[in-house]
Design a protein around this motif. Sequence first.
Motif, PDB file in Angstrom:
ATOM      1  N   THR A   1      57.282  61.029 -27.566  1.00  0.00           N
ATOM      2  CA  THR A   1      56.234  61.108 -28.583  1.00  0.00           C
ATOM      3  C   THR A   1      55.162  62.060 -28.096  1.00  0.00           C
ATOM      4  O   THR A   1      54.684  61.943 -26.963  1.00  0.00           O
ATOM      5  CB  THR A   1      55.610  59.718 -28.837  1.00  0.00           C
TER       6      THR A   1
ATOM      7  N   ARG B   1      51.406  63.635 -28.133  1.00  0.00           N
ATOM      8  CA  ARG B   1      50.067  63.104 -28.403  1.00  0.00           C
ATOM      9  C   ARG B   1      49.010  64.086 -27.914  1.00  0.00           C
ATOM     10  O   ARG B   1      49.108  64.626 -26.816  1.00  0.00           O
ATOM     11  CB  ARG B   1      49.884  61.756 -27.689  1.00  0.00           C
TER      12      ARG B   1
ATOM     13  N   GLY C   1      44.756  61.917 -30.161  1.00  0.00           N
ATOM     14  CA  GLY C   1      44.966  60.634 -30.825  1.00  0.00           C
ATOM     15  C   GLY C   1      44.058  60.421 -32.016  1.00  0.00           C
ATOM     16  O   GLY C   1      43.689  59.286 -32.323  1.00  0.00           O
TER      17      GLY C   1
ATOM     18  N   SER D   1      44.747  61.229 -35.264  1.00  0.00           N
ATOM     19  CA  SER D   1      45.416  60.811 -36.493  1.00  0.00           C
ATOM     20  C   SER D   1      45.170  59.329 -36.700  1.00  0.00           C
ATOM     21  O   SER D   1      45.125  58.557 -35.742  1.00  0.00           O
ATOM     22  CB  SER D   1      46.914  61.104 -36.424  1.00  0.00           C
TER      23      SER D   1
ATOM     24  N   ALA E   1      50.898  59.455 -33.429  1.00  0.00           N
ATOM     25  CA  ALA E   1      50.905  59.816 -32.004  1.00  0.00           C
ATOM     26  C   ALA E   1      51.220  58.621 -31.116  1.00  0.00           C
ATOM     27  O   ALA E   1      50.818  58.581 -29.955  1.00  0.00           O
ATOM     28  CB  ALA E   1      49.564  60.424 -31.612  1.00  0.00           C
TER      29      ALA E   1
ATOM     30  N   ASP F   1      50.988  63.313 -23.325  1.00  0.00           N
ATOM     31  CA  ASP F   1      49.576  63.480 -23.659  1.00  0.00           C
ATOM     32  C   ASP F   1      49.123  64.846 -23.142  1.00  0.00           C
ATOM     33  O   ASP F   1      49.133  65.101 -21.935  1.00  0.00           O
ATOM     34  CB  ASP F   1      48.776  62.353 -23.006  1.00  0.00           C
TER      35      ASP F   1
ATOM     36  N   GLY G   1      47.656  69.202 -32.099  1.00  0.00           N
ATOM     37  CA  GLY G   1      47.594  68.175 -33.135  1.00  0.00           C
ATOM     38  C   GLY G   1      47.234  68.758 -34.484  1.00  0.00           C
ATOM     39  O   GLY G   1      47.794  68.356 -35.517  1.00  0.00           O
TER      40      GLY G   1
ATOM     41  N   GLY H   1      55.122  67.131 -35.261  1.00  0.00           N
ATOM     42  CA  GLY H   1      55.709  67.002 -33.939  1.00  0.00           C
ATOM     43  C   GLY H   1      57.158  66.598 -33.919  1.00  0.00           C
ATOM     44  O   GLY H   1      57.646  66.071 -32.917  1.00  0.00           O
TER      45      GLY H   1
ATOM     46  N   SER I   1      58.073  59.424 -33.249  1.00  0.00           N
ATOM     47  CA  SER I   1      56.782  58.739 -33.349  1.00  0.00           C
ATOM     48  C   SER I   1      56.933  57.673 -34.408  1.00  0.00           C
ATOM     49  O   SER I   1      57.949  57.653 -35.131  1.00  0.00           O
ATOM     50  CB  SER I   1      55.655  59.713 -33.735  1.00  0.00           C
TER      51      SER I   1
END
Length: 466
Positions: free
Chosen positions: A50, A52, A55, A57, A62, A71, A123, A174, A459
């Motif tokens: 996933t 990210r 964060g 969203s 994420a 991350d 993002g 993503g 995700s």
Amino acid sequence: MSELLPSDRVERLSGFGMNRFSDGYVFRPATVAQVREALEVAKASGRRITLRGAGRSYGDAAIGDESLVLDFTRMNRVLAWDPVSGILEVQPGATIETLWRTVLEDGYWPPVVSGTMFPTVAGALAMNIHGKNNFREGVFGEHVTELEVLFPQGETRILTPNDELFHSVVGSFGSLGITLRAKLQMKRVPSGDLRVLPVSAPDLDAHFRAFERYREDADYMVSWVDAFPKGARLGRGLFHAAWYTQVDSGAHATLKLEHQDLPDSILGFFPKNQVWKILRRFNSRLGMSFINGAKFRASKLLGDGRPHYQSLVEFSFLLDYVPGWQKAYRHGFAQFQGFVPEKTAPDAFRRILESAQAADWVPNLAVMKRHRADPFLLSHGLDGYSLALDFRLVLGREREFEILMHRLAEHVATAGGRFYPAKDSSLSREEYVRGVGQEALDKLRALRGTFDPSGLLTSGLIDRIA
């Protein structure tokens, strides 16, 4: 496997709305080599990945249950800045704040920003964010000149807007590849201030009239809507139009970072980072009805038709005025945002507000924007309007809220509208398809079969709607 994924990497993560949570193995790469290493760890351990950023969203975009979470906040450097061409090159974890702080003193501003300055560039590309100037400047991806993407099988590609794949990767939340680097075209601005015109709107139709009146020449437009009143006052609120402006003198001073920085206190003494505690006391139906009503009356008396100047930061990043404002919601919050064509928007928005009122779940905040279409595969953009609603979540009423969200989605879909995954927490795959179209989703799945045949990227959002 425990050596590859030690237990001390497990963290509980959520979206910004704190309405979805999951545990994941968090890796924070600082280099491209470390990103590739994380890919190999995921494959060797049988975990999915996933992606990210900050964060920001609101829902589950994420987070991923027991996945390896990449991350990117450590990969946040500016790689190159050319104040002659206005091209800025950054790593994926650079934030919108990084962008404007880098370019503003040279007379530039990011052409598209969200309501907060804290999302990362990766993002922003994954969700293809929009701002208060979408009707004029489009979405974030329209201002990217080059993108370096790492696909799950290990292949790296340089994509430009001349590549069809570019318009599929950007906005794919993503699900296709990992952004490693982006070149962005910044916008030349004459000063760091905007001339802002507030217009009081006594009802919902007045907002639409204001948008149409100013859309030909305004640089930005947005409306705040009081969602509590019914009947003839349904949808009352305050519309704002704003223009870039050449300050007669001192334009250079307005481009200084200290001119843009938001104050950290109210009235010079009360720290803003404590305001959320006060807001929490008012975070009830009665309290928010009072606050919305007071805001409307104050704006009508003090702001209607009186232009004033605001800095670009002050106007653009309303959500950042109160640090940690999301904590004012005890049990989290969710946002619903529907995009509806111009002709059907008035009736659809009326139905949406009335449905929320009938369910006794009036949104604390409602915001309208004007939009245009764009060339991306999974676009939420269209020639019309959006209405975004912030809902306070209540323990024990989860099923009622879910029913309301699907009812609002039906209003949008019936009106020929679309949805925005960055703000979503509850859409079903069928509802999302009604907006974006089956052909677009089929193409996304075909591309995932080519570039991620093992389904490595995931995700909560991807699994839910793609």
